[in-house]
Scaffold this motif. Sequence first.
Motif, PDB file in Angstrom:
ATOM      1  N   ARG A 158       0.804  -1.446   0.038  1.00 51.15           N
ATOM      2  CA  ARG A 158       0.160  -0.173  -0.164  1.00 51.15           C
ATOM      3  C   ARG A 158       0.798   1.339   0.175  1.00 51.15           C
ATOM      4  O   ARG A 158       0.575   2.241  -0.658  1.00 51.15           O
ATOM      5  CB  ARG A 158      -0.758  -0.043   1.153  1.00 51.15           C
ATOM      6  CG  ARG A 158      -2.493  -0.711   0.948  1.00 51.15           C
ATOM      7  CD  ARG A 158      -3.068  -0.706   1.754  1.00 51.15           C
ATOM      8  NE  ARG A 158      -3.204  -1.961   2.791  1.00 51.15           N
ATOM      9  CZ  ARG A 158      -2.998  -2.543   3.812  1.00 51.15           C
ATOM     10  NH1 ARG A 158      -3.480  -1.541   4.777  1.00 51.15           N
ATOM     11  NH2 ARG A 158      -3.148  -3.606   4.494  1.00 51.15           N
ATOM     12  N   SER A 159       1.929   1.186   0.863  1.00 54.46           N
ATOM     13  CA  SER A 159       2.856   2.434   0.963  1.00 54.46           C
ATOM     14  C   SER A 159       3.458   2.731  -0.504  1.00 54.46           C
ATOM     15  O   SER A 159       3.571   3.881  -0.904  1.00 54.46           O
ATOM     16  CB  SER A 159       3.935   2.061   1.929  1.00 54.46           C
ATOM     17  OG  SER A 159       4.901   3.296   1.865  1.00 54.46           O
ATOM     18  N   LEU A 160       3.823   1.620  -1.370  1.00 54.73           N
ATOM     19  CA  LEU A 160       4.607   1.744  -2.415  1.00 54.73           C
ATOM     20  C   LEU A 160       3.505   2.088  -3.595  1.00 54.73           C
ATOM     21  O   LEU A 160       3.950   2.572  -4.385  1.00 54.73           O
ATOM     22  CB  LEU A 160       5.199   0.254  -2.830  1.00 54.73           C
ATOM     23  CG  LEU A 160       6.592  -0.066  -2.053  1.00 54.73           C
ATOM     24  CD1 LEU A 160       6.661  -1.440  -2.501  1.00 54.73           C
ATOM     25  CD2 LEU A 160       7.593   1.003  -2.145  1.00 54.73           C
ATOM     26  N   GLU A 161       2.421   1.633  -3.420  1.00 52.39           N
ATOM     27  CA  GLU A 161       1.194   2.169  -4.441  1.00 52.39           C
ATOM     28  C   GLU A 161       1.195   3.803  -4.205  1.00 52.39           C
ATOM     29  O   GLU A 161       0.862   4.410  -5.078  1.00 52.39           O
ATOM     30  CB  GLU A 161      -0.074   1.162  -4.060  1.00 52.39           C
ATOM     31  CG  GLU A 161      -0.241  -0.044  -4.602  1.00 52.39           C
ATOM     32  CD  GLU A 161      -1.469  -0.651  -4.424  1.00 52.39           C
ATOM     33  OE1 GLU A 161      -2.111  -0.368  -3.375  1.00 52.39           O
ATOM     34  OE2 GLU A 161      -2.075  -1.336  -5.350  1.00 52.39           O
ATOM     35  N   LEU A 162       0.856   4.127  -2.771  1.00 55.28           N
ATOM     36  CA  LEU A 162       0.736   5.447  -2.403  1.00 55.28           C
ATOM     37  C   LEU A 162       2.061   6.397  -3.351  1.00 55.28           C
ATOM     38  O   LEU A 162       1.703   7.472  -3.854  1.00 55.28           O
ATOM     39  CB  LEU A 162       0.864   6.023  -1.082  1.00 55.28           C
ATOM     40  CG  LEU A 162      -0.811   5.405  -0.585  1.00 55.28           C
ATOM     41  CD1 LEU A 162      -0.425   5.729   0.920  1.00 55.28           C
ATOM     42  CD2 LEU A 162      -1.692   6.411  -1.134  1.00 55.28           C
ATOM     43  N   LYS A 163       3.128   5.862  -3.049  1.00 53.16           N
ATOM     44  CA  LYS A 163       4.464   6.623  -3.888  1.00 53.16           C
ATOM     45  C   LYS A 163       4.054   6.590  -5.276  1.00 53.16           C
ATOM     46  O   LYS A 163       4.666   7.620  -5.614  1.00 53.16           O
ATOM     47  CB  LYS A 163       5.588   6.009  -3.096  1.00 53.16           C
ATOM     48  CG  LYS A 163       5.946   6.186  -1.758  1.00 53.16           C
ATOM     49  CD  LYS A 163       7.475   5.688  -1.406  1.00 53.16           C
ATOM     50  CE  LYS A 163       7.814   6.155   0.046  1.00 53.16           C
ATOM     51  NZ  LYS A 163       8.911   5.531   0.412  1.00 53.16           N
ATOM     52  N   HIS A 173       4.044   9.823  -7.426  1.00 52.08           N
ATOM     53  CA  HIS A 173       5.113  10.038  -8.866  1.00 52.08           C
ATOM     54  C   HIS A 173       4.164  10.109 -10.007  1.00 52.08           C
ATOM     55  O   HIS A 173       4.625  11.015 -11.016  1.00 52.08           O
ATOM     56  CB  HIS A 173       6.265   8.976  -8.738  1.00 52.08           C
ATOM     57  CG  HIS A 173       6.996   8.874  -7.725  1.00 52.08           C
ATOM     58  ND1 HIS A 173       7.865   9.777  -7.186  1.00 52.08           N
ATOM     59  CD2 HIS A 173       7.373   8.187  -6.505  1.00 52.08           C
ATOM     60  CE1 HIS A 173       8.665   9.530  -6.300  1.00 52.08           C
ATOM     61  NE2 HIS A 173       8.221   8.589  -5.695  1.00 52.08           N
ATOM     62  N   TYR A 174       3.307   9.303 -10.077  1.00 45.87           N
ATOM     63  CA  TYR A 174       2.432   9.239 -11.272  1.00 45.87           C
ATOM     64  C   TYR A 174       1.688  10.908 -11.391  1.00 45.87           C
ATOM     65  O   TYR A 174       1.926  11.468 -12.464  1.00 45.87           O
ATOM     66  CB  TYR A 174       1.435   8.385 -11.501  1.00 45.87           C
ATOM     67  CG  TYR A 174       0.790   8.107 -12.747  1.00 45.87           C
ATOM     68  CD1 TYR A 174       1.417   7.934 -14.032  1.00 45.87           C
ATOM     69  CD2 TYR A 174      -0.744   8.745 -12.916  1.00 45.87           C
ATOM     70  CE1 TYR A 174       0.456   8.102 -15.287  1.00 45.87           C
ATOM     71  CE2 TYR A 174      -1.472   8.728 -14.055  1.00 45.87           C
ATOM     72  CZ  TYR A 174      -0.772   8.376 -15.213  1.00 45.87           C
ATOM     73  OH  TYR A 174      -1.477   8.310 -16.272  1.00 45.87           O
ATOM     74  N   ASP A 175       1.398  11.384 -10.434  1.00 45.69           N
ATOM     75  CA  ASP A 175       0.579  12.596 -10.481  1.00 45.69           C
ATOM     76  C   ASP A 175       1.663  13.728 -10.816  1.00 45.69           C
ATOM     77  O   ASP A 175       1.412  14.556 -11.585  1.00 45.69           O
ATOM     78  CB  ASP A 175      -0.083  12.822  -8.895  1.00 45.69           C
ATOM     79  CG  ASP A 175      -0.748  14.103  -8.833  1.00 45.69           C
ATOM     80  OD1 ASP A 175      -1.674  14.246  -9.897  1.00 45.69           O
ATOM     81  OD2 ASP A 175      -0.715  14.884  -8.039  1.00 45.69           O
ATOM     82  N   ALA A 176       2.849  13.553 -10.058  1.00 46.47           N
ATOM     83  CA  ALA A 176       3.826  14.465 -10.410  1.00 46.47           C
ATOM     84  C   ALA A 176       4.134  14.605 -11.754  1.00 46.47           C
ATOM     85  O   ALA A 176       4.656  15.513 -12.373  1.00 46.47           O
ATOM     86  CB  ALA A 176       5.041  14.533  -9.208  1.00 46.47           C
ATOM     87  N   TRP A 177       4.537  13.371 -12.517  1.00 43.74           N
ATOM     88  CA  TRP A 177       4.692  13.252 -13.762  1.00 43.74           C
ATOM     89  C   TRP A 177       3.477  13.803 -14.679  1.00 43.74           C
ATOM     90  O   TRP A 177       4.047  14.585 -15.531  1.00 43.74           O
ATOM     91  CB  TRP A 177       4.821  11.736 -14.112  1.00 43.74           C
ATOM     92  CG  TRP A 177       5.208  11.650 -15.550  1.00 43.74           C
ATOM     93  CD1 TRP A 177       6.411  11.781 -16.452  1.00 43.74           C
ATOM     94  CD2 TRP A 177       4.143  10.901 -16.606  1.00 43.74           C
ATOM     95  NE1 TRP A 177       6.273  11.575 -17.734  1.00 43.74           N
ATOM     96  CE2 TRP A 177       4.928  11.105 -17.920  1.00 43.74           C
ATOM     97  CE3 TRP A 177       2.761  10.795 -16.255  1.00 43.74           C
ATOM     98  CZ2 TRP A 177       4.239  10.702 -19.028  1.00 43.74           C
ATOM     99  CZ3 TRP A 177       2.310  10.269 -17.551  1.00 43.74           C
ATOM    100  CH2 TRP A 177       3.027  10.480 -18.888  1.00 43.74           C
ATOM    101  N   LEU A 178       2.458  13.513 -14.550  1.00 37.96           N
ATOM    102  CA  LEU A 178       1.380  14.131 -15.160  1.00 37.96           C
ATOM    103  C   LEU A 178       1.399  15.674 -14.979  1.00 37.96           C
ATOM    104  O   LEU A 178       1.161  16.425 -16.063  1.00 37.96           O
ATOM    105  CB  LEU A 178       0.044  13.752 -14.531  1.00 37.96           C
ATOM    106  CG  LEU A 178      -0.563  12.401 -15.044  1.00 37.96           C
ATOM    107  CD1 LEU A 178      -1.726  11.699 -14.448  1.00 37.96           C
ATOM    108  CD2 LEU A 178      -0.627  12.105 -16.695  1.00 37.96           C
ATOM    109  N   ARG A 179       1.656  16.097 -13.840  1.00 41.64           N
ATOM    110  CA  ARG A 179       1.491  17.818 -13.531  1.00 41.64           C
ATOM    111  C   ARG A 179       2.811  18.240 -14.437  1.00 41.64           C
ATOM    112  O   ARG A 179       2.707  19.414 -15.265  1.00 41.64           O
ATOM    113  CB  ARG A 179       1.639  18.382 -12.053  1.00 41.64           C
ATOM    114  CG  ARG A 179       0.373  17.887 -11.516  1.00 41.64           C
ATOM    115  CD  ARG A 179       0.547  18.208  -9.932  1.00 41.64           C
ATOM    116  NE  ARG A 179      -0.479  17.678  -9.131  1.00 41.64           N
ATOM    117  CZ  ARG A 179      -1.744  18.376  -9.160  1.00 41.64           C
ATOM    118  NH1 ARG A 179      -1.744  19.493  -9.574  1.00 41.64           N
ATOM    119  NH2 ARG A 179      -2.618  17.705  -8.372  1.00 41.64           N
TER     120      ARG A 179
END
Length: 185
Positions: free
Chosen positions: A41-46, A50-56
Amino acid sequence: MSNPEPPQDPLLGTEAITEPVAEAVAEEHTDTLPSIEEQFRSLELKAAEHYDAWLRAKAEGENIRRRAQDDISKAHKFAVEKFAGELLAVKDSLEAALAVPEQTVDSFKSGVELTLKQLVSAFEKNALVEVNPLGEKFDPHKHQAIGMVDSEQEANTVVTVLQKGYLIAERTLRPALVMVAKPKS
């Protein structure tokens, strides 16, 4: 100093006493380590962060590219705005000269000279430079030879300028039309 030996239980033996201690120590370590599900779960959140930061970052890059294209488009569209503004004064002078009901040759000539000065000033302010290569070596980047003539000057020297050329920011806008000296036979 010597290590004290663990107490001995005559019925259970030494191993029986150390086993519960080892299990308690193992339980303590197990309690401090997250379970595999928690780690997942912790790795999924990270990964989601990271995916959100990449999209931004990708969206910001697209916005920068789009703004740059808009800026380039506007620069192309309004590139002559400054020069056109300078030419308005020249047009106004020509119209004023034509509006005078009774003109003499002298007043007309002085009006044309004044208008030419305004035009030359507009050219200078906008890096438009006149090329009058009389007596210079022929340069195919700045001159266009119309023909060759016999001359006392060195071969490939500009002998006559039929039409002046112009450079804008050191780039040929219009080559000078010239006649050049023939090589001597």
